[in-house]
Every structure is written in C-alpha cells, then in structure tokens.
Design a protein around this motif. Structure first.
Motif, PDB file in Angstrom:
ATOM      1  N   ASP A 176       5.575  -1.435  -0.529  1.00  0.00           N
ATOM      2  CA  ASP A 176       5.218  -2.128   0.690  1.00  0.00           C
ATOM      3  C   ASP A 176       6.669  -1.181   1.837  1.00  0.00           C
ATOM      4  O   ASP A 176       7.617  -1.910   1.898  1.00  0.00           O
ATOM      5  CB  ASP A 176       4.321  -3.243   0.818  1.00  0.00           C
ATOM      6  CG  ASP A 176       3.517  -3.723   0.356  1.00  0.00           C
ATOM      7  OD1 ASP A 176       2.629  -2.375  -0.384  1.00  0.00           O
ATOM      8  OD2 ASP A 176       3.322  -4.597  -0.479  1.00  0.00           O
ATOM      9  N   PHE A 177       6.076  -1.374   3.070  1.00  0.00           N
ATOM     10  CA  PHE A 177       7.153  -0.959   4.351  1.00  0.00           C
ATOM     11  C   PHE A 177       6.101  -1.850   4.816  1.00  0.00           C
ATOM     12  O   PHE A 177       5.823  -1.298   5.945  1.00  0.00           O
ATOM     13  CB  PHE A 177       6.636   0.401   4.901  1.00  0.00           C
ATOM     14  CG  PHE A 177       7.779   1.488   3.469  1.00  0.00           C
ATOM     15  CD1 PHE A 177       9.358   1.374   3.450  1.00  0.00           C
ATOM     16  CD2 PHE A 177       7.659   1.852   2.328  1.00  0.00           C
ATOM     17  CE1 PHE A 177       9.632   2.295   3.056  1.00  0.00           C
ATOM     18  CE2 PHE A 177       7.794   2.985   1.954  1.00  0.00           C
ATOM     19  CZ  PHE A 177       9.629   2.879   1.894  1.00  0.00           C
ATOM     20  N   PRO A 178       7.506  -2.962   5.661  1.00  0.00           N
ATOM     21  CA  PRO A 178       6.719  -3.603   7.034  1.00  0.00           C
ATOM     22  C   PRO A 178       7.183  -2.782   7.978  1.00  0.00           C
ATOM     23  O   PRO A 178       8.843  -3.266   8.322  1.00  0.00           O
ATOM     24  CB  PRO A 178       7.985  -5.138   6.500  1.00  0.00           C
ATOM     25  CG  PRO A 178       9.136  -4.614   5.969  1.00  0.00           C
ATOM     26  CD  PRO A 178       8.426  -3.335   4.508  1.00  0.00           C
ATOM     27  N   ILE A 179       6.628  -1.958   8.603  1.00  0.00           N
ATOM     28  CA  ILE A 179       6.787  -0.964   9.614  1.00  0.00           C
ATOM     29  C   ILE A 179       7.149  -1.986  11.068  1.00  0.00           C
ATOM     30  O   ILE A 179       8.223  -1.700  11.715  1.00  0.00           O
ATOM     31  CB  ILE A 179       4.684  -0.978  10.262  1.00  0.00           C
ATOM     32  CG1 ILE A 179       4.440   0.826   8.771  1.00  0.00           C
ATOM     33  CG2 ILE A 179       5.477   0.104  11.888  1.00  0.00           C
ATOM     34  CD1 ILE A 179       5.990   1.285   8.627  1.00  0.00           C
ATOM     35  N   MET A 180       6.761  -3.416  11.318  1.00  0.00           N
ATOM     36  CA  MET A 180       7.157  -4.415  11.715  1.00  0.00           C
ATOM     37  C   MET A 180       8.482  -4.261  12.115  1.00  0.00           C
ATOM     38  O   MET A 180       9.519  -5.203  13.055  1.00  0.00           O
ATOM     39  CB  MET A 180       6.446  -5.750  12.781  1.00  0.00           C
ATOM     40  CG  MET A 180       5.156  -4.547  12.751  1.00  0.00           C
ATOM     41  SD  MET A 180       4.479  -4.620  14.309  1.00  0.00           S
ATOM     42  CE  MET A 180       2.774  -4.379  14.352  1.00  0.00           C
ATOM     43  N   VAL A 238      -2.281   5.817  10.277  1.00  0.00           N
ATOM     44  CA  VAL A 238      -2.673   4.182   8.766  1.00  0.00           C
ATOM     45  C   VAL A 238      -2.589   3.177   9.719  1.00  0.00           C
ATOM     46  O   VAL A 238      -1.960   2.531  10.568  1.00  0.00           O
ATOM     47  CB  VAL A 238      -1.625   4.723   7.432  1.00  0.00           C
ATOM     48  CG1 VAL A 238      -1.382   3.642   6.772  1.00  0.00           C
ATOM     49  CG2 VAL A 238      -0.499   5.626   7.559  1.00  0.00           C
ATOM     50  N   PRO A 239      -4.237   2.442   8.831  1.00  0.00           N
ATOM     51  CA  PRO A 239      -4.554   1.104   9.981  1.00  0.00           C
ATOM     52  C   PRO A 239      -2.901   0.421   9.509  1.00  0.00           C
ATOM     53  O   PRO A 239      -2.686   0.193   8.034  1.00  0.00           O
ATOM     54  CB  PRO A 239      -5.435   0.933   8.879  1.00  0.00           C
ATOM     55  CG  PRO A 239      -5.830   1.549   8.530  1.00  0.00           C
ATOM     56  CD  PRO A 239      -4.900   2.665   8.021  1.00  0.00           C
ATOM     57  N   ALA A 240      -2.458  -1.017   9.848  1.00  0.00           N
ATOM     58  CA  ALA A 240      -1.942  -2.127   9.718  1.00  0.00           C
ATOM     59  C   ALA A 240      -2.519  -3.082   8.584  1.00  0.00           C
ATOM     60  O   ALA A 240      -3.556  -3.146   8.627  1.00  0.00           O
ATOM     61  CB  ALA A 240      -1.731  -2.898  10.777  1.00  0.00           C
ATOM     62  N   GLY A 241      -1.653  -2.907   7.531  1.00  0.00           N
ATOM     63  CA  GLY A 241      -2.014  -4.058   6.541  1.00  0.00           C
ATOM     64  C   GLY A 241      -1.796  -5.570   6.869  1.00  0.00           C
ATOM     65  O   GLY A 241      -1.374  -5.753   7.711  1.00  0.00           O
ATOM     66  N   THR A 242      -1.472  -6.325   5.942  1.00  0.00           N
ATOM     67  CA  THR A 242      -1.257  -7.730   5.672  1.00  0.00           C
ATOM     68  C   THR A 242      -0.093  -7.685   6.386  1.00  0.00           C
ATOM     69  O   THR A 242       1.158  -7.086   5.883  1.00  0.00           O
ATOM     70  CB  THR A 242      -0.882  -8.053   4.610  1.00  0.00           C
ATOM     71  OG1 THR A 242      -2.375  -7.906   3.263  1.00  0.00           O
ATOM     72  CG2 THR A 242      -0.651  -9.275   4.154  1.00  0.00           C
ATOM     73  N   ASN A 243       0.246  -9.023   7.358  1.00  0.00           N
ATOM     74  CA  ASN A 243       1.321  -8.806   8.128  1.00  0.00           C
ATOM     75  C   ASN A 243       1.783  -7.168   8.678  1.00  0.00           C
ATOM     76  O   ASN A 243       3.476  -6.442   8.517  1.00  0.00           O
ATOM     77  CB  ASN A 243       2.743  -9.663   7.260  1.00  0.00           C
ATOM     78  CG  ASN A 243       2.136 -10.531   6.658  1.00  0.00           C
ATOM     79  OD1 ASN A 243       1.590 -11.492   7.322  1.00  0.00           O
ATOM     80  ND2 ASN A 243       2.342 -10.361   5.559  1.00  0.00           N
ATOM     81  N   LYS A 245       2.476  -4.031   7.609  1.00  0.00           N
ATOM     82  CA  LYS A 245       2.522  -3.428   6.489  1.00  0.00           C
ATOM     83  C   LYS A 245       2.105  -2.480   5.252  1.00  0.00           C
ATOM     84  O   LYS A 245       0.614  -2.363   5.882  1.00  0.00           O
ATOM     85  CB  LYS A 245       2.787  -4.166   4.900  1.00  0.00           C
ATOM     86  CG  LYS A 245       3.685  -5.312   4.947  1.00  0.00           C
ATOM     87  CD  LYS A 245       4.378  -5.736   3.903  1.00  0.00           C
ATOM     88  CE  LYS A 245       5.341  -6.813   4.115  1.00  0.00           C
ATOM     89  NZ  LYS A 245       5.500  -7.932   2.589  1.00  0.00           N
ATOM     90  N   ILE A 246       2.374  -1.650   5.517  1.00  0.00           N
ATOM     91  CA  ILE A 246       1.833   0.500   4.496  1.00  0.00           C
ATOM     92  C   ILE A 246       2.332   0.292   3.868  1.00  0.00           C
ATOM     93  O   ILE A 246       3.420  -0.390   3.277  1.00  0.00           O
ATOM     94  CB  ILE A 246       1.821   1.070   5.865  1.00  0.00           C
ATOM     95  CG1 ILE A 246       2.913   1.288   5.805  1.00  0.00           C
ATOM     96  CG2 ILE A 246       1.154   1.232   7.001  1.00  0.00           C
ATOM     97  CD1 ILE A 246       3.331   2.922   5.863  1.00  0.00           C
ATOM     98  N   SER A 247       1.434   0.314   2.599  1.00  0.00           N
ATOM     99  CA  SER A 247       1.564   0.932   1.092  1.00  0.00           C
ATOM    100  C   SER A 247       1.672   3.094   0.548  1.00  0.00           C
ATOM    101  O   SER A 247       1.060   3.061   1.628  1.00  0.00           O
ATOM    102  CB  SER A 247       0.697   0.525  -0.319  1.00  0.00           C
ATOM    103  OG  SER A 247       0.903  -1.657   0.913  1.00  0.00           O
ATOM    104  N   THR A 248       2.682   2.428  -0.128  1.00  0.00           N
ATOM    105  CA  THR A 248       3.393   3.951  -0.519  1.00  0.00           C
ATOM    106  C   THR A 248       3.060   4.064  -2.407  1.00  0.00           C
ATOM    107  O   THR A 248       3.659   2.585  -2.529  1.00  0.00           O
ATOM    108  CB  THR A 248       4.126   4.292   0.237  1.00  0.00           C
ATOM    109  OG1 THR A 248       5.146   3.744  -0.769  1.00  0.00           O
ATOM    110  CG2 THR A 248       4.567   4.343   1.552  1.00  0.00           C
ATOM    111  N   PHE A 249       2.306   4.872  -2.647  1.00  0.00           N
ATOM    112  CA  PHE A 249       2.562   5.849  -3.736  1.00  0.00           C
ATOM    113  C   PHE A 249       2.958   6.669  -4.022  1.00  0.00           C
ATOM    114  O   PHE A 249       1.822   7.669  -3.434  1.00  0.00           O
ATOM    115  CB  PHE A 249       0.901   5.650  -4.465  1.00  0.00           C
ATOM    116  CG  PHE A 249       1.051   5.751  -6.199  1.00  0.00           C
ATOM    117  CD1 PHE A 249       1.355   4.501  -7.082  1.00  0.00           C
ATOM    118  CD2 PHE A 249       0.358   6.857  -6.775  1.00  0.00           C
ATOM    119  CE1 PHE A 249       1.347   4.781  -8.096  1.00  0.00           C
ATOM    120  CE2 PHE A 249       1.037   7.592  -7.375  1.00  0.00           C
ATOM    121  CZ  PHE A 249       0.683   6.856  -8.564  1.00  0.00           C
TER     122      PHE A 249
END
Length: 393
Positions: A176-180, A238-243, A245-249
């Motif tokens: 996960d990356f906390p974009i904020m 990319v929609p903003a997720g929880t807090n 964040k975005i996830s990557t794989f």
C-alpha cells in the motif's frame, strides 16, 4: 506509426464529470470467442465493443467517455492501434505502437460512441485487453470534478525506506502507498480519486503491475507490462481507498515511481469538467511537419492554444496522447505547464529506444503553452483528445 492530421472538432461539448469504479476487465480476446472475448483482432480491420453491454463492469449507457487501459498482446509486429467512438470517422492518430511485438499498455480517455461503443483498429493481428477504472457522465450530484495539480512526485521506491520510498516491490507481495503523506504535492484530504503516472523500473522481466484502491479486493486487471524488463510508464486514474491509500501488486520484483498531475473530488471552487474532442495532432516534430528531433528542453514551447487544433481559451488542462520516436536511448520525457519550473517527474520512458506512448493530463501554462524536456534525442508527437475546463452554464 500513423502520421496524423489536424482535423478538429468537439465531439460532445457536455459538462462531463467523473465516476470512479473498481478497476474491471471489459475485453480480453485471449478468452473464448464472444462479444468481449476472442478471436484476436485481425490486421487492417476494425472491431466494435459496446461497453455498456458488459454487465460485469456495470457501466451505464449514460456514460459519455471512458477511462480505459488498452493492452495489446501482438502476434508479431504491430504497427499501431487506434481507438475511437463508434459512429465517428476513424481519426488519423495512433493510441499505441508495438513494432517489436511486445506486450504494451497505454491509458486512454475515449468518448462513448453510438450505443456506448468504441471502435478499435489495428494494422496487424493482435490480442486486445480493455480494462476500465471509471467513466464520465454529465455533471450531477454524484459526479466528481477534476482539479489539476502541478506535476509532482508522490513515491519512489529507489529512495530511502519509508511509506513512500523503498524497499522495491517484492514479487507477488501487495504493498500500500499512503498518497496523502506526499505533503509537498498538496493533495487535499477530500480527494476521492487520483490522476497518476506509474513508472516501473523492473529488476528483470515484469509480467504486470496492478493498482487499485486499498480496502478492496485485488481486481483482475493490469496497469502496465514490462516483459522485456525495460523502464515502463503508464497513466491511470485510481480511486482513493482506505485512508486515501492505493494498493499495488507486481508479478515480479520492481522499483516503482508514482507521480500525480491532479485529483477528482466533489464539485467546488476550481473544479473542472471534461470536454471531449475529435483527436487532433497538436505537435509532430518529425520532418517535414516539424523541425526534427530534440534533446533537452523543446524550444519554443508547445503552443497548444494557438495550434491548428485551437482548443478553447478556457481549457485549464489538456488530455494528450504523447508519443516519442527516439533516435537512440531516451531516459525520460517530461511534460509540464509553461511558466513553471521543470518538475521532478517523468511522463514516459524509452530507455531501449522503442516508440513509446502514454496518456498525459497536463495543466495549461502561460498563454496555453506546454513545455517538454527529453533526456535523449527524440521526436515527439502530441495528440489532443479533450480538455478539462470550467463547468458551463
């Protein structure tokens, strides 16, 4: 690649705003034959895909444009692929090129055509994958407006370890990356989706990278592919997720760079709407149309406003397909609004000297001009397919 022309018109002068969706696979011609499956697209042929008919992704018939990721799996050399709205004349521009036959992806914002369809033309036989991460509809109480940002680097795993730094992405381990937390990029807390550019710096062949909003299940889509192990970029909303964040794989080990050029949020002061345009060639530095390849900063800047495409003066951000035709290795290309200092971001990379394209949303600069910097000798083609501007009464 396709030379292009300068025919230009507004397809749908509507106040279109964004609705984000969990990334979803619309088309995969590697699957069994069907409306959204095989057979592969045949060379010198066009195929139509009626997007709302794919009920798995739940895209409504009211959509006026789609935010897509277009991936080709060529059966050999692929000169170019072009995607455009069904019912319209095929534009003489290209969406992506794969002359060496590698798997390649490019993001595209494509207007919805007749019955919500899009047409795809390929010069050579290829399989095609279409993924969607959102769509645009006329502005209403549920839509999101666009807010451009000066291009800014959010994360770089080549740096010191941290939430937005190293280590590199481990093969098949989500991160996960906390974009904020990228406070220097001035992304507000009310951002509900991000306009991002992802650059993979693989540590060998990279099958694919997938990005999605944190808190949701990993979708069966891909954001980019780098099977040859070269540095590869692709844009994505990319929609903003929880807090936030975005996830990557990543299927294989890779470093990852994330840049931002804007965000989507509830309509408010400064919020912009999308206006679709018939694709038009703003710039082609290749002779005889242009002055030839350049290295360093392009002089003069790209005068988008007064080009033959002539987008309206109220345009505050342009939707480009940027294509480089390098004369050798190209470290990176950066696009940014004229009048500002060159930002520490990249739009695309062609270290291997291959013809390379990427979607770029670039804020309009001084007098509607855009700057370009190339780390290596290259020609540059900029096709415009839309712009973001104020909500029209």
């Amino acid at each position: 690649m396709n030379q292009g022309d300068n025919s230009f018109s507004v397809i749908s002068y509507a106040n279109a705003q964004f609705i984000a969706v969990t990334p979803c696979r619309l088309v995969d011609t590697r699957n069994a034959n069907g409306e959204f499956g095989g057979p592969p697209l045949q060379g010198n042929n066009t195929r139509t895909f009626t997007i709302p008919d794919n009920h798995n992704c739940n895209i409504p018939a009211t959509a006026t444009a789609y935010s897509l990721n277009v991936t080709v799996v060529p059966h050999g050399s692929l000169g170019y692929l072009t995607i455009w709205p069904t019912g319209g004349t095929q534009p003489t521009v290209s969406t992506l090129n794969s002359p060496d036959g590698r798997v390649k992806a490019n993001a595209a914002i494509v207007p919805a055509g007749s019955q919500g369809g899009v047409n795809v033309y390929v010069t050579d036989t290829t399989d095609l994958i279409l993924d969607i991460d959102g769509y645009f509809v006329p502005a209403n109480t549920t839509t999101l407006a666009f807010y451009p940002l000066t291009p800014c680097r959010v994360a770089d795993t080549r740096g010191a370890n941290g939430d937005l730094g190293g280590p590199y992405l481990m093969a098949q381990v989500p991160r996960d990356f906390p974009i904020m937390e990228a406070t220097s990029c001035h992304i507000p807390q009310n951002a509900l989706a991000y306009s991002l550019n992802f650059t993979a710096v693989p540590r060998g062949p990279l099958g694919y990278l997938t990005v999605w909003p944190t808190g949701q299940n990993q979708p069966l889509v891909s954001t980019l592919n780098a099977p040859t192990g070269t540095v590869t970029a692709n844009a994505a909303i990319v929609p903003a997720g929880t807090n936030g964040k975005i996830s990557t794989f990543a299927y294989n080990n890779t470093d990852l760079i994330i840049d931002i050029d804007g965000y989507f949020a509830n309509p408010g002061l400064g919020g912009l709407s999308l206006y679709n345009l018939t694709p038009c060639r703003v710039l082609d530095t290749r002779p005889p149309l242009g002055h030839g390849a350049f290295n360093g900063t392009l002089t003069p800047p790209v005068d988008v406003l007064n080009s033959s495409c002539q987008p309206p003066a109220e345009a505050q951000a342009y939707v480009f397909n940027a294509t480089v035709v390098p004369q050798g290795p190209l470290g990176y290309l950066t696009l940014w609004p004229d009048g500002l200092s060159q930002p520490t971001v990249s739009t695309l990379n062609a270290v291997d000297g291959a013809i390379t394209s990427n979607l770029a949303i670039v804020p309009s600069g001084t007098n509607g001009e855009v700057d370009a910097y190339a780390q290596g000798l290259t020609n540059l083609i900029l096709d415009i397919s839309g712009y973001f501007g104020p909500l029209q009464p």
